[in-house]
Design a protein around this motif. Structure first.
Motif, PDB file in Angstrom:
ATOM      1  N   GLY A 313      -7.461 -59.143  18.271  1.00 22.32           N
ATOM      2  CA  GLY A 313      -7.611 -60.703  18.226  1.00 22.32           C
ATOM      3  C   GLY A 313      -6.598 -61.482  17.906  1.00 22.32           C
ATOM      4  O   GLY A 313      -6.195 -62.738  18.338  1.00 22.32           O
ATOM      5  N   LEU A 336      -9.200 -60.571  23.515  1.00 22.60           N
ATOM      6  CA  LEU A 336     -10.496 -61.106  22.723  1.00 22.60           C
ATOM      7  C   LEU A 336     -11.538 -60.529  23.068  1.00 22.60           C
ATOM      8  O   LEU A 336     -12.533 -60.286  22.060  1.00 22.60           O
ATOM      9  CB  LEU A 336     -10.507 -62.857  23.066  1.00 22.60           C
ATOM     10  CG  LEU A 336      -9.275 -63.789  22.411  1.00 22.60           C
ATOM     11  CD1 LEU A 336      -9.520 -65.070  23.155  1.00 22.60           C
ATOM     12  CD2 LEU A 336      -9.538 -63.864  20.988  1.00 22.60           C
ATOM     13  N   SER A 354     -13.131 -65.039  17.150  1.00 22.41           N
ATOM     14  CA  SER A 354     -12.714 -64.532  18.564  1.00 22.41           C
ATOM     15  C   SER A 354     -13.559 -65.100  19.627  1.00 22.41           C
ATOM     16  O   SER A 354     -13.276 -65.413  20.625  1.00 22.41           O
ATOM     17  CB  SER A 354     -12.675 -63.024  18.462  1.00 22.41           C
ATOM     18  OG  SER A 354     -11.926 -62.343  17.498  1.00 22.41           O
TER      19      SER A 354
END
Length: 424
Positions: A313, A336, A354
């Motif tokens: 992330g 992500l 995220s």
């Protein structure tokens, strides 16, 4: 009217057990409660008073009239409750079955309370572990629910723990205590940062950095400088942020591979924001190499959070400006997606971040219909978080929706995100 005890309690603003006591006749609603009860039950005040019985002539009509030491209406056997400020310090004659009212608000009732407990003259490893336990508990709360409660409670713990630094201790215990208190300061600082109190965050970060230096902890020093750089990025002070993260890289040979990966990703994000995209990409590649070589069992407590999900992330944030320039979600989106898949239930805030960032990225340069599906999941996670940063991420998603509002699903998502922002 179709209420349960719980739903009526929520409508009136009391605990549901209080509704049960009203129903059993053990307690009569105070006068200032009655307007909300009447509204909820769709009756007039006169009708409600007829059902409940008249209000006593000497009963207070507002919470503020319950002054110190005054008898609380509805208590049996003439029992009175001494509120804060009373000269009475005993409980003689108090009936534990009687109704207790704390006055205008619980916060005001507790506000005068202080505990002046002197720290021990000498501390050992048991006290160091006590501070570490506080820190782990607060960090877990902050990861689950955002910085609100964790920051407020953590500040009280930090004030107490800071007093232990003046106690006598052996050399190794003293270093351990400075490191433990510095780690606690970092958790409190990040909690304050999360809810938007930047002054408190900066002061606690500075105190944590001082503790790291006093305790000779290069690892904690580097982690604190990295967090200070994150705050500087957030405030738009990119030059300061770059200086801070480069200070964090001093004597990187003393840092674990995880720490080098974490710091490298923060520097990559800065370089990307400054338009130095090739350098940013190279820095992410180096951070990936460090992360592959990490040994999690050697990481200090403040780096436990930096696992594969967090690395994915965080590095995605560094690569997002490059994706925007290329107008392809590419590697940033892939990372992500990895973060979302790998974040455990101990880190719902990170997962919500995220998801929101991936929805924003897809809404801006990818597939808006895919963004809608991801965004809905993010919004479902958001209300449990007390985080200004989360609210700002949702705001970015709303702005990304604007070019696609002709799509009904996007317009609906934008409305949901706007509503969620007020609850975060």
């Amino acid at each position: 009217m179709g209420f349960t005890q719980e739903s009526l309690a929520a409508a009136v603003g009391v605990e549901f057990s209080t509704v049960g006591r009203w129903e059993r006749g053990a307690l009569t609603p105070q006068p200032w409660r009655r307007p909300r009860i009447a509204t909820a039950l769709d009756v007039s005040l006169d009708e409600l008073d007829a059902l409940l019985g008249p209000v006593s002539a000497d009963a207070p009509t507002s919470p503020s009239q319950l002054s110190t030491g005054q008898e609380v209406p509805g208590q049996s056997h003439g029992t009175s409750l001494a509120l804060p400020g009373s000269a009475s310090t005993g409980v003689a004659g108090y009936d534990p079955t009687a109704h207790v009212d704390v006055g205008a608000s619980p916060a005001e009732f507790l506000k005068p309370l202080t505990l002046d407990v002197q720290p021990p003259r000498r501390v050992g490893w048991a006290e160091v572990e006590q501070v570490r336990l506080m820190t782990r508990t607060l960090a877990a709360s902050e990861n689950l629910y955002g910085g609100g409660m964790a920051g407020e409670a953590g500040l009280a713990h930090l004030r107490w723990a800071s007093r232990l630094l003046s106690s006598q201790a052996g050399t190794s215990v003293e270093a351990g205590m400075f490191e433990a208190v510095g780690n606690l300061a970092g958790v409190v600082a990040f909690s304050a940062f999360d809810v938007g109190n930047q002054d408190a965050a900066a002061r606690c970060f500075r105190f944590g950095l001082w503790c790291a230096e006093q305790g000779g902890s290069w690892e904690l020093r580097a982690a604190t400088l990295a967090d200070m750089a994150r705050q500087a990025i957030y405030l738009g002070n990119l030059d300061d942020a770059l200086s801070l993260i480069e200070f964090a890289q001093v004597r990187a040979d003393r840092l674990t591979a995880t720490a080098r990966a974490m710091i490298g990703v923060v520097r990559a994000r800065l370089l990307a924001m400054l338009g130095r995209h090739d350098e940013a990409r190279a820095e992410v590649d180096r951070a990936d190499e460090h992360f592959v070589g990490r040994q999690a069992e050697t990481d200090p407590p403040w780096l436990i959070y930096y696992d594969e999900a967090e690395h994915a992330g965080s590095s995605a944030r560094a690569l997002t400006p490059l994706a925007m320039t290329d107008k392809r979600p590419g590697d940033a989106a892939g990372r992500l997606e990895t973060a979302i898949r790998l974040h455990s239930d101990a880190y719902p805030r990170s997962r919500a971040f995220s998801r929101t960032r991936l929805a924003t990225l897809n809404m801006t340069i990818g597939d808006p219909w895919e963004a809608v599906d991801i965004g809905r999941q993010a919004i479902a996670d958001a209300p449990m978080l007390h985080s200004r940063r989360m609210s700002e991420e949702l705001s970015k998603l709303v702005r990304a929706c604007e070019p696609h509002l002709s799509i009904p699903e996007v317009a609906e998502l934008s409305d949901f995100a706007t509503s969620a922002m007020t609850n975060v």
